[in-house]
Enzyme design. Structure first.
Site, mmCIF file in Angstrom:
data_model
loop_
_atom_site.group_PDB
_atom_site.id
_atom_site.type_symbol
_atom_site.label_atom_id
_atom_site.label_comp_id
_atom_site.label_asym_id
_atom_site.label_seq_id
_atom_site.Cartn_x
_atom_site.Cartn_y
_atom_site.Cartn_z
ATOM 1 N N GLU A 228 -8.257 1.358 -8.288
ATOM 2 C CA GLU A 228 -8.588 1.298 -6.867
ATOM 3 C C GLU A 228 -7.569 2.066 -6.020
ATOM 4 O OE1 GLU A 228 -9.096 -2.711 -5.355
ATOM 5 O OE2 GLU A 228 -10.997 -2.172 -4.433
ATOM 6 N N HIS B 29 -10.715 -1.551 -34.467
ATOM 7 C CA HIS B 29 -11.918 -1.485 -35.301
ATOM 8 C C HIS B 29 -13.123 -0.967 -34.514
ATOM 9 C CE1 HIS B 29 -9.879 -3.749 -38.531
ATOM 10 N NE2 HIS B 29 -9.211 -4.255 -37.503
ATOM 11 N N LYS C 100 -21.427 -1.278 -1.149
ATOM 12 C CA LYS C 100 -21.480 -2.461 -0.283
ATOM 13 C C LYS C 100 -22.468 -2.259 0.850
ATOM 14 C CE LYS C 100 -16.833 -4.354 -0.827
ATOM 15 N NZ LYS C 100 -15.554 -4.524 -0.175
HETATM 16 O O1 PA5 Z 1 -7.065 -4.580 -3.567
HETATM 17 C C1 PA5 Z 1 -7.917 -4.783 -2.735
HETATM 18 O O2 PA5 Z 1 -7.718 -4.608 -1.519
HETATM 19 C C2 PA5 Z 1 -9.292 -5.300 -3.134
HETATM 20 O O3 PA5 Z 1 -9.473 -5.256 -4.493
HETATM 21 C C3 PA5 Z 1 -9.471 -6.727 -2.647
HETATM 22 O O4 PA5 Z 1 -8.474 -7.535 -3.190
HETATM 23 C C4 PA5 Z 1 -10.837 -7.282 -3.052
HETATM 24 O O5 PA5 Z 1 -11.861 -6.417 -2.659
HETATM 25 C C5 PA5 Z 1 -11.060 -8.648 -2.402
HETATM 26 O O6 PA5 Z 1 -10.934 -8.537 -1.030
HETATM 27 P P1 PA5 Z 1 -11.014 -9.776 -0.056
HETATM 28 O O7 PA5 Z 1 -9.916 -10.704 -0.404
HETATM 29 O O8 PA5 Z 1 -10.829 -9.188 1.289
HETATM 30 O O9 PA5 Z 1 -12.355 -10.395 -0.238
#
Ligand code: PA5
Length: 422
Positions: free
Chosen positions: A276, A297, A412
């Site tokens: 990410e 494996h 999303k």
């Molecule tokens: O690292 C990040 O910002 C994302 O992976 C969030 O942690 C994830 O999308 C969850 O977000 P939220 O806590 O706002 O629901």
């Protein structure tokens, strides 16, 4: 302390290129240490004192003990960065404090129904963690579970058993105020995937019985090292430079491998952090994981013999801890063909499999080794800080913003449209 070993042979193939890469990384480190104003609002994790100082640790340990005294099960609601760090530690260390179940990390009705069955008749506490309280998975799970809590305990007692971790001023905080739930701040200057060493990661760990002071001690040790060590001895700088150097030479996939299945959820944390943070603007290294020896494996064939796009980082543990030894018994004359293992420690057999794999893979692809002294709180704390810092450097070397995630919006928006969100 965590020890990094890089495969010199591969780096020497273009030694001037490697020296130039390290110089670029060293210049970047200097800018990072001076403080990069552009990222100021996302660097709350860089100084562990900010969100994991002694007072915070004391408060969180006490709150964790209180939660433990009220319930046998903690349901941790959250997705991605909001629960990955805690889950990785709990699955690796298996503390005996209380059982932790996970919700809000998928939209599977089966998973949520199964969880509802498992908590039936048990004493339950909820911790809902959501930085931006718009994410569907935790939003859905929290609605279902808080209503379950109210039916089970009545509104007053349910309110005493629900605690949320969210952004101050958010709709989640308003909901907590209206319903009387406790509320802890999700640091505004830390994104989900960098939040291991804050209220987000530390509270559920403390509730489950992890010694969070030891975990943070390990992180602080790593912090001191990365801030003080000269570039040539700075493991995060060297790891980030190694990744960037290889990616520029066509190695676009990094495999994080280990011979310890208890690290399965730690892989997920690492994968999320790097995917990410780094995968954007048409750049980045795709992070994948190898759970060995099982996946030797399956993946093993491709790694040794397939398209050469991979480099590998082995995560290994030097010393056995409690429960890590098992002497193989004698059972002669059965003809099972395994008599040669008699009297050996299975820990050593696993280590031998690691050394052999490193040797075999090392002939074919660049392999680094990251060794932890033991699989315990201090090492995991050090690893969190190490990878977060290295990821920041890696992203900057690749030329991308380490702290945003514009790519996840595409699905999303379409999903919200499909669901008719106003
Ligand atoms: O690292 C990040 O910002 C994302 O992976 C969030 O942690 C994830 O999308 C969850 O977000 P939220 O806590 O706002 O629901």
């Amino acid at each position: 302390m965590v020890k990094l070993t890089l495969p010199d042979r591969w780096l020497e193939e273009d030694l001037p290129g490697w020296e130039a890469e390290k110089k670029t990384a060293a210049d970047l480190l200097e800018r990072v240490r001076a403080g990069e104003p552009k990222y100021h609002g996302s660097l709350g994790w860089l100084h562990t004192q900010s969100w994991a100082g002694d007072d915070a640790l004391e408060r969180l340990s006490a709150l964790g003990a209180e939660i433990r005294s009220k319930a046998g099960i903690l349901v941790l609601i959250g997705v991605g960065g909001s629960n990955n760090a805690a889950r990785s530690v709990l699955q690796a260390l298996k503390p005996q404090g209380m059982e932790v179940l996970y919700a809000g990390n998928s939209l599977s009705p089966h998973a949520l129904n199964e969880l509802l069955e498992r908590i039936e008749g048990r004493q339950v506490f909820l911790n809902c963690i959501a930085k931006n309280f718009e994410t569907l998975e935790p939003g859905v799970a929290f609605r279902v579970l808080r209503l379950w809590m109210e039916r089970r305990y009545g509104t007053q007692e349910a309110a005493r058993r629900i605690l949320c971790t969210g952004t101050p001023g958010s709709s989640l905080e308003e909901l907590c105020t209206r319903r009387g739930y406790a509320f802890l701040p999700f640091p505004t200057d830390i994104g989900g995937r960098y939040s291991a060493l804050s209220n987000v990661g530390l509270l559920p760990m403390a509730a489950a019985g992890v010694e969070i002071t030891r975990l943070v001690k390990g992180a602080r040790g790593m912090e001191a090292l990365l801030w003080e060590a000269p570039p040539e001895e700075n493991p995060a700088l060297l790891y980030a430079a190694f990744r960037d150097y290889l990616s520029r030479r066509g190695y676009r996939v990094e495999l994080l491998s280990s011979f310890e299945p208890r690290l399965r959820w730690f892989y997920k944390w690492w994968e999320q952090l790097f995917a990410e943070s780094e995968g954007k603007d048409g750049k980045g290294i795709f992070p994948v994981t190898g759970e060995f020896s099982e996946e030797l494996h399956s993946l093993g064939q491709f790694i040794q013999d397939g398209f050469p796009m991979l480099f590998e980082t082995f995560l290994t543990v030097a010393e056995p801890g409690a429960g890590d030894r098992l002497i193989l018994p004698a059972d002669r004359d059965t003809g099972d063909g395994f008599d040669y293992l008699e009297g050996m420690d299975l820990w050593q057999v696993n280590r031998t499999a690691f050394s052999a794999t490193l040797q075999a893979h090392g002939e074919r692809l660049p392999c680094a080794v990251l060794e932890l002294p033991r699989l315990e709180e201090e090492s995991l704390g050090a690893l969190f800080y190490f990878f977060q810092f290295a990821c920041y450097l890696s992203c900057r070397l690749a030329g991308v913003d380490p702290f945003d995630q514009p790519g996840v919006e595409a699905y999303k928006q379409r999903m919200f449209q499909g669901l008719g969100r106003p």
